[in-house]
Design a protein around this motif. Structure first.
Motif, PDB file in Angstrom:
ATOM      1  N   ARG A  96       0.835  -1.207   0.000  1.00  0.00           N
ATOM      2  CA  ARG A  96       0.000   0.000   0.000  1.00  0.00           C
ATOM      3  C   ARG A  96       0.865   1.251   0.000  1.00  0.00           C
ATOM      4  O   ARG A  96       0.557   2.244  -0.662  1.00  0.00           O
ATOM      5  CB  ARG A  96      -0.921  -0.022   1.225  1.00  0.00           C
ATOM      6  CG  ARG A  96      -1.971   1.073   1.246  1.00  0.00           C
ATOM      7  CD  ARG A  96      -2.877   0.893   2.432  1.00  0.00           C
ATOM      8  NE  ARG A  96      -3.568  -0.389   2.379  1.00  0.00           N
ATOM      9  CZ  ARG A  96      -4.354  -0.844   3.364  1.00  0.00           C
ATOM     10  NH1 ARG A  96      -4.531  -0.111   4.451  1.00  0.00           N
ATOM     11  NH2 ARG A  96      -4.949  -2.017   3.242  1.00  0.00           N
ATOM     12  N   GLN A  97       1.941   1.225   0.756  1.00  0.00           N
ATOM     13  CA  GLN A  97       2.842   2.374   0.787  1.00  0.00           C
ATOM     14  C   GLN A  97       3.481   2.610  -0.571  1.00  0.00           C
ATOM     15  O   GLN A  97       3.607   3.756  -1.022  1.00  0.00           O
ATOM     16  CB  GLN A  97       3.914   2.150   1.853  1.00  0.00           C
ATOM     17  CG  GLN A  97       4.917   3.298   1.956  1.00  0.00           C
ATOM     18  CD  GLN A  97       6.007   3.004   2.967  1.00  0.00           C
ATOM     19  OE1 GLN A  97       5.984   1.957   3.598  1.00  0.00           O
ATOM     20  NE2 GLN A  97       6.941   3.917   3.098  1.00  0.00           N
ATOM     21  N   GLN A  98       3.871   1.531  -1.259  1.00  0.00           N
ATOM     22  CA  GLN A  98       4.464   1.695  -2.581  1.00  0.00           C
ATOM     23  C   GLN A  98       3.459   2.278  -3.567  1.00  0.00           C
ATOM     24  O   GLN A  98       3.802   3.143  -4.383  1.00  0.00           O
ATOM     25  CB  GLN A  98       4.972   0.343  -3.078  1.00  0.00           C
ATOM     26  CG  GLN A  98       6.154  -0.200  -2.273  1.00  0.00           C
ATOM     27  CD  GLN A  98       6.556  -1.594  -2.706  1.00  0.00           C
ATOM     28  OE1 GLN A  98       5.945  -2.168  -3.606  1.00  0.00           O
ATOM     29  NE2 GLN A  98       7.588  -2.146  -2.059  1.00  0.00           N
ATOM     30  N   GLU A  99       2.186   1.831  -3.488  1.00  0.00           N
ATOM     31  CA  GLU A  99       1.160   2.389  -4.380  1.00  0.00           C
ATOM     32  C   GLU A  99       0.953   3.870  -4.103  1.00  0.00           C
ATOM     33  O   GLU A  99       0.804   4.670  -5.036  1.00  0.00           O
ATOM     34  CB  GLU A  99      -0.145   1.619  -4.196  1.00  0.00           C
ATOM     35  CG  GLU A  99      -0.079   0.164  -4.676  1.00  0.00           C
ATOM     36  CD  GLU A  99      -1.374  -0.575  -4.406  1.00  0.00           C
ATOM     37  OE1 GLU A  99      -2.256   0.022  -3.742  1.00  0.00           O
ATOM     38  OE2 GLU A  99      -1.501  -1.733  -4.842  1.00  0.00           O
ATOM     39  N   MET A 100       0.929   4.259  -2.836  1.00  0.00           N
ATOM     40  CA  MET A 100       0.759   5.676  -2.503  1.00  0.00           C
ATOM     41  C   MET A 100       1.946   6.499  -2.991  1.00  0.00           C
ATOM     42  O   MET A 100       1.769   7.622  -3.493  1.00  0.00           O
ATOM     43  CB  MET A 100       0.584   5.832  -0.996  1.00  0.00           C
ATOM     44  CG  MET A 100      -0.700   5.248  -0.439  1.00  0.00           C
ATOM     45  SD  MET A 100      -0.787   5.335   1.352  1.00  0.00           S
ATOM     46  CE  MET A 100      -0.718   7.105   1.590  1.00  0.00           C
ATOM     47  N   GLU A 101       3.143   5.953  -2.843  1.00  0.00           N
ATOM     48  CA  GLU A 101       4.314   6.696  -3.307  1.00  0.00           C
ATOM     49  C   GLU A 101       4.304   6.856  -4.819  1.00  0.00           C
ATOM     50  O   GLU A 101       4.668   7.914  -5.351  1.00  0.00           O
ATOM     51  CB  GLU A 101       5.583   5.980  -2.848  1.00  0.00           C
ATOM     52  CG  GLU A 101       5.820   6.057  -1.349  1.00  0.00           C
ATOM     53  CD  GLU A 101       7.059   5.289  -0.929  1.00  0.00           C
ATOM     54  OE1 GLU A 101       7.625   4.581  -1.791  1.00  0.00           O
ATOM     55  OE2 GLU A 101       7.455   5.382   0.253  1.00  0.00           O
ATOM     56  N   ASP A 106       3.385  10.538  -9.456  1.00  0.00           N
ATOM     57  CA  ASP A 106       2.747  10.979 -10.705  1.00  0.00           C
ATOM     58  C   ASP A 106       2.440  12.469 -10.679  1.00  0.00           C
ATOM     59  O   ASP A 106       2.383  13.110 -11.725  1.00  0.00           O
ATOM     60  CB  ASP A 106       1.460  10.180 -10.951  1.00  0.00           C
ATOM     61  CG  ASP A 106       1.758   8.713 -11.238  1.00  0.00           C
ATOM     62  OD1 ASP A 106       2.908   8.416 -11.638  1.00  0.00           O
ATOM     63  OD2 ASP A 106       0.857   7.872 -11.059  1.00  0.00           O
ATOM     64  N   TYR A 107       2.220  13.037  -9.490  1.00  0.00           N
ATOM     65  CA  TYR A 107       1.929  14.456  -9.351  1.00  0.00           C
ATOM     66  C   TYR A 107       3.147  15.241  -8.874  1.00  0.00           C
ATOM     67  O   TYR A 107       3.023  16.402  -8.467  1.00  0.00           O
ATOM     68  CB  TYR A 107       0.758  14.663  -8.374  1.00  0.00           C
ATOM     69  CG  TYR A 107      -0.562  14.198  -8.919  1.00  0.00           C
ATOM     70  CD1 TYR A 107      -1.389  15.049  -9.651  1.00  0.00           C
ATOM     71  CD2 TYR A 107      -0.992  12.880  -8.723  1.00  0.00           C
ATOM     72  CE1 TYR A 107      -2.598  14.624 -10.157  1.00  0.00           C
ATOM     73  CE2 TYR A 107      -2.209  12.440  -9.222  1.00  0.00           C
ATOM     74  CZ  TYR A 107      -3.007  13.323  -9.942  1.00  0.00           C
ATOM     75  OH  TYR A 107      -4.212  12.890 -10.440  1.00  0.00           O
ATOM     76  N   ASP A 222      -5.782  16.618 -16.983  1.00  0.00           N
ATOM     77  CA  ASP A 222      -4.706  15.642 -16.798  1.00  0.00           C
ATOM     78  C   ASP A 222      -4.827  14.454 -17.739  1.00  0.00           C
ATOM     79  O   ASP A 222      -3.952  13.577 -17.750  1.00  0.00           O
ATOM     80  CB  ASP A 222      -4.696  15.141 -15.357  1.00  0.00           C
ATOM     81  CG  ASP A 222      -4.267  16.229 -14.385  1.00  0.00           C
ATOM     82  OD1 ASP A 222      -3.640  17.202 -14.844  1.00  0.00           O
ATOM     83  OD2 ASP A 222      -4.561  16.112 -13.184  1.00  0.00           O
ATOM     84  N   GLY A 223      -5.904  14.406 -18.533  1.00  0.00           N
ATOM     85  CA  GLY A 223      -6.078  13.318 -19.484  1.00  0.00           C
ATOM     86  C   GLY A 223      -6.798  12.115 -18.921  1.00  0.00           C
ATOM     87  O   GLY A 223      -6.758  11.031 -19.537  1.00  0.00           O
TER      88      GLY A 223
END
Length: 437
Positions: A96-101, A106-107, A222-223
């Motif tokens: 979950r932490q990797q997905e949040m990072e 991306d932003y 942002d597409g």
């Protein structure tokens, strides 16, 4: 040769204590004495054995308590099941932490956690993070948008065309019907872009400064397919955009200002500082610079189509009411055809002369039987229903029809002409209707 045992000595002593008439015990007496002593010793042995068993049990219980106490004092290693659950939970949190990072990356943002008091005590890790990230470190409080979203209409139109191609704008889909199925092109979502906001579907108007509207537009720029529509259209849907970027939409729902020019009651006719004078040259110059509209896209619904949506008649309290004809008459009546007349009363004259205030005065709006004329009557709280009727009759000299004065909410007729307006609850203002008798 070994000496006599303790048992034999005890037996001999008992034999010595026997009465004097027996000097030498016989074999039978000797055997009986030995049997009696053996029985006593067996009872003592059983008691000692029982006592030993009880002490062994107490010792066992105490040993178990000591073991439990020692086990509680030293940290026990987790069991295999607990270790496996902790490992699985740790893997889930790491994923979950990797997905949040990745999402923040991306932003262009980096998650560094929250500041704690330990970091202020000279923590080396905190100093190292400050050296590495410096001013580029993301803070939740600093991530709030300080300025309004800049709308790029060209980018929005371009990205909508790309999203329509991905959503299969020109591809027919299978639509299930009662008799089977047929091919049907997806109905696009209508979107009208204005200079200050947009309208989706049939409305309402949504300004760009709204948080939900800003998120909607940010997704498109942002597409991405707008997250607002993902629950309703999980597979995507084409968007039919109408570009009106040069037009400013005026939402009349939020207009609370006076549409005309402000004037002060009494004295010289000068503009009031409490009301903006929209008829001034500044307003005309401001309105001439840009095109404005307050009509929603698609225009208004024709009267015939609107009336067809209504029931032809309804039954209320045993009476058949023709709904369509009543509403058609109201719609066919031109707006602004009614006449508003302010009746000249002593209260109005006192206000003009500056001898009275609005504190003890009530304003009554009285509508005629046909609704085409409205009388504005300003009276005192102590005036009666008879006084109101006299002022109305003075302006209805040509109409001799009998009428009654009533209110719609609550539905009440005021027949007592001696009752004051304050007693009737017609203060500080009220709307009355005249009904023909």
């Amino acid at each position: 040769m070994a000496g006599p045992s303790a048992l034999e000595r005890e037996i001999r002593r008992s034999l010595v204590d026997t009465p004097s008439h027996t000097t030498t015990p016989s074999d039978g007496e000797f055997i009986a004495s030995m049997a009696r002593r053996l029985a006593q010793l067996e009872q003592q042995l059983l008691a000692r054995c029982k006592e030993i068993v009880e002490k062994d049990e107490k010792i066992k219980v105490l040993e178990e308590r000591v073991a439990v106490l020692e086990a509680s004092r030293r940290p026990s290693p987790p069991s295999s099941r607990q270790a496996r659950e902790l490992e699985e939970k740790c893997l889930v949190l790491q994923k979950r932490q990797q997905e949040m990072e990745r999402f923040l990356a991306d932003y262009g943002m980096i998650w560094v956690g929250e500041e704690s008091d330990d970091e202020d005590d000279g923590d080396e890790d905190g100093a190292y993070q400050g050296e590495v990230f410096g001013s580029a470190m993301w803070r939740p409080a600093a991530s709030v948008c300080q300025s309004a979203l800049t709308i790029d209409f060209n980018k929005i139109v371009k990205h909508i065309e790309e999203l329509n191609a991905l959503a299969g704008e020109d591809e027919a889909r299978i639509s299930h019907t009662v008799n089977g199925a047929r091919l049907k092109f997806p109905d696009p979502v209508p979107l009208v872009l204005y200079q200050n906001g947009f309208i989706m579907f049939s409305g309402p108007f949504r300004p760009y400064r709204d948080s939900l509207s800003e998120r909607f537009m940010q997704d498109i720029m942002d597409g991405y397919f707008p997250s607002e529509l993902q629950d309703r259209y999980p597979d995507g849907v084409p968007i039919s955009v109408t570009d009106k970027r040069e037009v400013v939409f005026r939402d009349r729902r939020h207009e609370t200002g006076f549409p005309g020019s402000g004037r002060v009651l009494g004295g010289e006719p000068r503009p009031s500082h409490l009301v903006d004078d929209c008829t001034s040259s500044s307003c005309e110059e401001r309105g001439s610079k840009q095109e404005e509209t307050s009509e929603p896209p698609g225009g208004t619904v024709p009267v015939d189509r609107f009336l067809n949506r209504l029931p032809k008649s309804v039954v209320r309290n045993g009476k058949v009411i023709d709904i369509r004809s009543e509403i058609a008459q109201q719609l066919q009546r031109r707006p602004g055809s009614g006449v508003v007349t302010v009746l000249d009363t002593p209260a109005i004259q006192a206000i003009r002369e500056g001898h009275a205030s609005d504190k003890d005065l009530t304003t009554l709006r009285v509508k005629s039987e046909a609704g085409d004329q409205t009388y504005i009557v300003k009276l005192k709280f102590c005036d009666t229903i008879g006084d109101l009727r006299r002022y109305i009759d003075s302006h209805r000299s040509g109409n001799t029809q009998r009428y009654c004065i009533r209110t719609a909410f609550p539905n009440k007729v005021y027949e007592d002409e001696t009752a004051t307006l304050e007693q009737c609850g017609l203060t500080p203002n009220a709307t009355l209707h005249l009904s023909q008798l």
